[in-house]
Design an enzyme around this catalytic site. Structure first.
Site, PDB file in Angstrom:
ATOM      1  N   GLU A   1      40.987  41.708 -13.601  1.00 14.24           N
ATOM      2  CA  GLU A   1      40.243  42.971 -13.729  1.00 14.24           C
ATOM      3  C   GLU A   1      40.979  43.804 -14.757  1.00 14.24           C
ATOM      4  O   GLU A   1      42.063  44.321 -14.473  1.00 14.24           O
ATOM      5  CB  GLU A   1      40.252  43.732 -12.398  1.00 14.24           C
ATOM      6  CG  GLU A   1      39.364  43.186 -11.339  1.00 14.24           C
ATOM      7  CD  GLU A   1      37.981  42.920 -11.840  1.00 14.24           C
ATOM      8  OE1 GLU A   1      37.462  43.724 -12.645  1.00 14.24           O
ATOM      9  OE2 GLU A   1      37.414  41.898 -11.448  1.00 14.24           O
TER      10      GLU A   1
ATOM     11  N   CYS B   1      39.517  52.596 -14.462  1.00 16.19           N
ATOM     12  CA  CYS B   1      38.956  51.655 -15.439  1.00 16.19           C
ATOM     13  C   CYS B   1      37.454  51.872 -15.610  1.00 16.19           C
ATOM     14  O   CYS B   1      36.872  51.432 -16.594  1.00 16.19           O
ATOM     15  CB  CYS B   1      39.251  50.223 -15.012  1.00 16.19           C
ATOM     16  SG  CYS B   1      38.770  49.874 -13.318  1.00 16.19           S
TER      17      CYS B   1
ATOM     18  N   GLU C   1      35.400  40.514  -8.176  1.00 17.99           N
ATOM     19  CA  GLU C   1      35.937  40.806  -6.852  1.00 17.99           C
ATOM     20  C   GLU C   1      34.807  41.364  -5.999  1.00 17.99           C
ATOM     21  O   GLU C   1      33.686  41.518  -6.458  1.00 17.99           O
ATOM     22  CB  GLU C   1      37.071  41.830  -6.977  1.00 17.99           C
ATOM     23  CG  GLU C   1      38.235  41.335  -7.812  1.00 17.99           C
ATOM     24  CD  GLU C   1      39.410  42.301  -7.821  1.00 17.99           C
ATOM     25  OE1 GLU C   1      39.224  43.432  -8.286  1.00 17.99           O
ATOM     26  OE2 GLU C   1      40.492  41.915  -7.363  1.00 17.99           O
TER      27      GLU C   1
ATOM     28  N   ASN D   1      46.940  53.129 -10.837  1.00 16.17           N
ATOM     29  CA  ASN D   1      45.945  54.223 -10.821  1.00 16.17           C
ATOM     30  C   ASN D   1      45.343  54.450  -9.430  1.00 16.17           C
ATOM     31  O   ASN D   1      45.048  55.583  -9.054  1.00 16.17           O
ATOM     32  CB  ASN D   1      44.869  54.012 -11.886  1.00 16.17           C
ATOM     33  CG  ASN D   1      44.120  52.722 -11.735  1.00 16.17           C
ATOM     34  OD1 ASN D   1      44.633  51.760 -11.157  1.00 16.17           O
ATOM     35  ND2 ASN D   1      42.911  52.667 -12.239  1.00 16.17           N
TER      36      ASN D   1
END
Ligand code: TXE
Length: 480
Positions: A248, A282, A461, A150
């Protein structure tokens, strides 16, 4: 037809198998390049190169590592037009979006961690007159990164920059669906003089070379961004091997709109939160909850703006809504639209595949789609669709808004739109998510922790969180 190459030990090479996968331009549906289907032999060579490069790279001074990463960041910035165009062709996203978001963030990620490593210090804990502890944070060794389609280069660099800045050597796998910018990036790294073996890029399918990277004994940590189902598989492989793992994963993010919000700005931003990158982020807000007293007014204004989004060729500067990334993904999104209808959803706008005339006639376009009348517990409101589909629902008070927002297995991000300061703080505390935006969405400071709770992942992260992930802490206790 252009053939993408692996980047192993500083060299560009064909895959050992001699096999290639087709790479499709989503806006046209046509194959436009081919990518290596890498195998265990390619992986062995990449890991051997990374192992050999590790002692020198990890002991290179922080100043020199930083300087080299800065040079790469500058080169990425200089190539930002070319990279944005490549991303638009490879992914289907509008080229203006790719320039403003993907290209910009790719160089920003590298520059950020080039700076971060110069500021990353060890902690010490004194024990009065008895002893002192200090924490050494050493690079781990060879680490693996696996990234999705993405934000191809943006998320690729988001992982490899902290890994390299911390002194690790890397075996990286970009998504096989969008391999092009990682390939262009490998050329930039070679030109910038990154020592051979420090970064190795293997192309190929997830179930094959991706899985083998996770299984490899000598790869000590894996940083992964992708779907929750894949994340589960990765964790099942990596956990018994005691690998460090950062996951993630997906989201099903709620947007909470209160009657006291700044109405016009909120409508505009909630449209952006739902449909940016064709809903393939996301962090996109796909469950939109609106206080009942403004529900009808908000709905009308929202639908009006959604209908105004310009769907078209990603390479046209005026396009706001491009193609979905692949045919299977488009079919998945369309199947969710059918499901929403079966579940009793009332379609307010969109709902169909869209045909763009001319060169994009066969492209994978789907109209921005909005439903209402769907309960929290239906599949449409529980499962990640990852496309341009959102639902609207009214709520009556803060408690109900909170219950709705927290009511899925996911916990990545949420946004709250209100001018009531107390409510904003109270809800922020009670919302079960890794990221809460108040009167904003996707406003990012790269120092902040990024990640989710529940099925949205494990670990964080960003900033020093990433530097900590890519280093191993060791406590040294010195008795006086
Ligand atoms: O992702 P995958 P897919 C979500 C979104 C989407 C769904 C599936 O809902 O519809 O996931 O997308 C590699 N071992 N997100 O199937 O498979 C793969 O090659 C090791 C959310 O495209 O998770 C790619 O490089 N690696 C997300 C990466 O994993 C494996 C972004 C991600 O692909 C592997 C993308 C395996 N067994 C999709 N199988 C987000 N969090 O932003 C696959 N891969």
């Amino acid at each position: 037809m252009q053939r993408i190459e692996n980047y192993i030990n500083g060299e560009f090479c064909a895959p050992d198998s001699g096999e290639y996968l087709d790479n499709v331009e989503p806006a046209t549906g046509a194959v436009y390049s081919q990518i290596p289907e890498s195998n265990d032999q390619d992986l062995s060579r990449a890991v051997a190169a990374a192992k050999q490069a590790f002692p020198t790279w990890s002991s290179t001074s922080i100043e020199d590592r930083s300087r080299l990463l800065m040079k790469i960041a500058d080169a990425v910035e200089a190539a930002s037009d070319e990279l944005a165009k490549a991303e638009a062709i490879d992914n289907g996203k509008p080229v203006t979006f790719a320039k403003a978001v993907d290209s910009y963030r790719a160089s920003a990620n590298i520059r950020f961690f080039a700076n971060a490593c110069t500021q990353f210090a060890s902690e010490s804990h004194g024990m009065g007159n008895l002893a002192v502890n200090y924490t050494l944070r050493d690079p781990i060794g060879v680490v693996g990164t696996i990234s999705p389609w993405n934000f191809p280069l943006y998320l690729f660099t988001w992982k490899i920059a902290p890994a390299l800045a911390a002194g690790n050597t890397v075996v990286a796998k970009p998504s096989e669906v969008t391999p092009m910018t990682a390939y262009l990036f490998s050329k930039i790294c070679a030109d910038a003089g990154l020592p051979k073996g420090v970064l190795n890029i293997l192309h190929g399918s997830g179930g094959n070379i991706g899985q083998q990277i996770v299984e490899h004994q000598d790869i000590k940590a894996i940083s992964f961004t992708g779907g929750t189902a894949t994340g589960k598989k990765l964790a099942a492989t990596a956990a018994p091997m005691f690998k460090k793992l950062s996951l993630e994963l997906g989201g099903k993010n709620p947007t909470l709109v209160f009657a006291d919000c700044d109405f016009d700005n909120t409508v505009k931003e909630v449209v952006r939160a739902a449909f940016s990158n064709q809903g393939q982020i996301c962090l996109c807000g796909s469950r939109i909850y609106i206080e009942r007293s403004i529900y009808d007014k908000f709905k009308q204004a929202f639908i009006k703006q959604v209908k105004q989004l310009t769907i078209g060729d990603p390479l046209e500067k005026t396009t706001q809504h491009g193609a979905l990334v692949s045919k299977p993904h488009m079919e998945k999104v369309l199947s969710y639209i059918e499901l929403a209808k079966q579940e009793g959803g009332k379609l307010l706008t969109g709902g169909n595949r869209f045909t763009v005339s001319g060169r994009c006639e066969q492209g994978f376009f789907v109209e921005p789609t909005v439903f209402e009348n769907l309960p929290l517990d239906c599949r449409t409101n529980q499962e990640e669709i990852f496309g341009p589909v959102c639902t609207l629902q009214p709520f009556d008070n803060d408690d109900e808004a909170l219950t709705l927002a927290n009511g899925t297995d996911y916990g990545l991000a949420t946004s709250v739109w209100t001018n009531d300061l107390k409510r904003a703080h109270r809800l922020s505390k009670q919302l079960h998510f890794g990221i809460v935006w108040i009167n904003s969405w996707l406003l990012r400071d790269l120092r902040t922790p990024f990640g989710g709770v529940k099925a949205s992942g494990v670990g964080r992260e960003g900033g020093f969180e990433a530097m900590k992930f890519f280093t191993e802490p060791k406590n040294v206790c010195v008795k006086y």
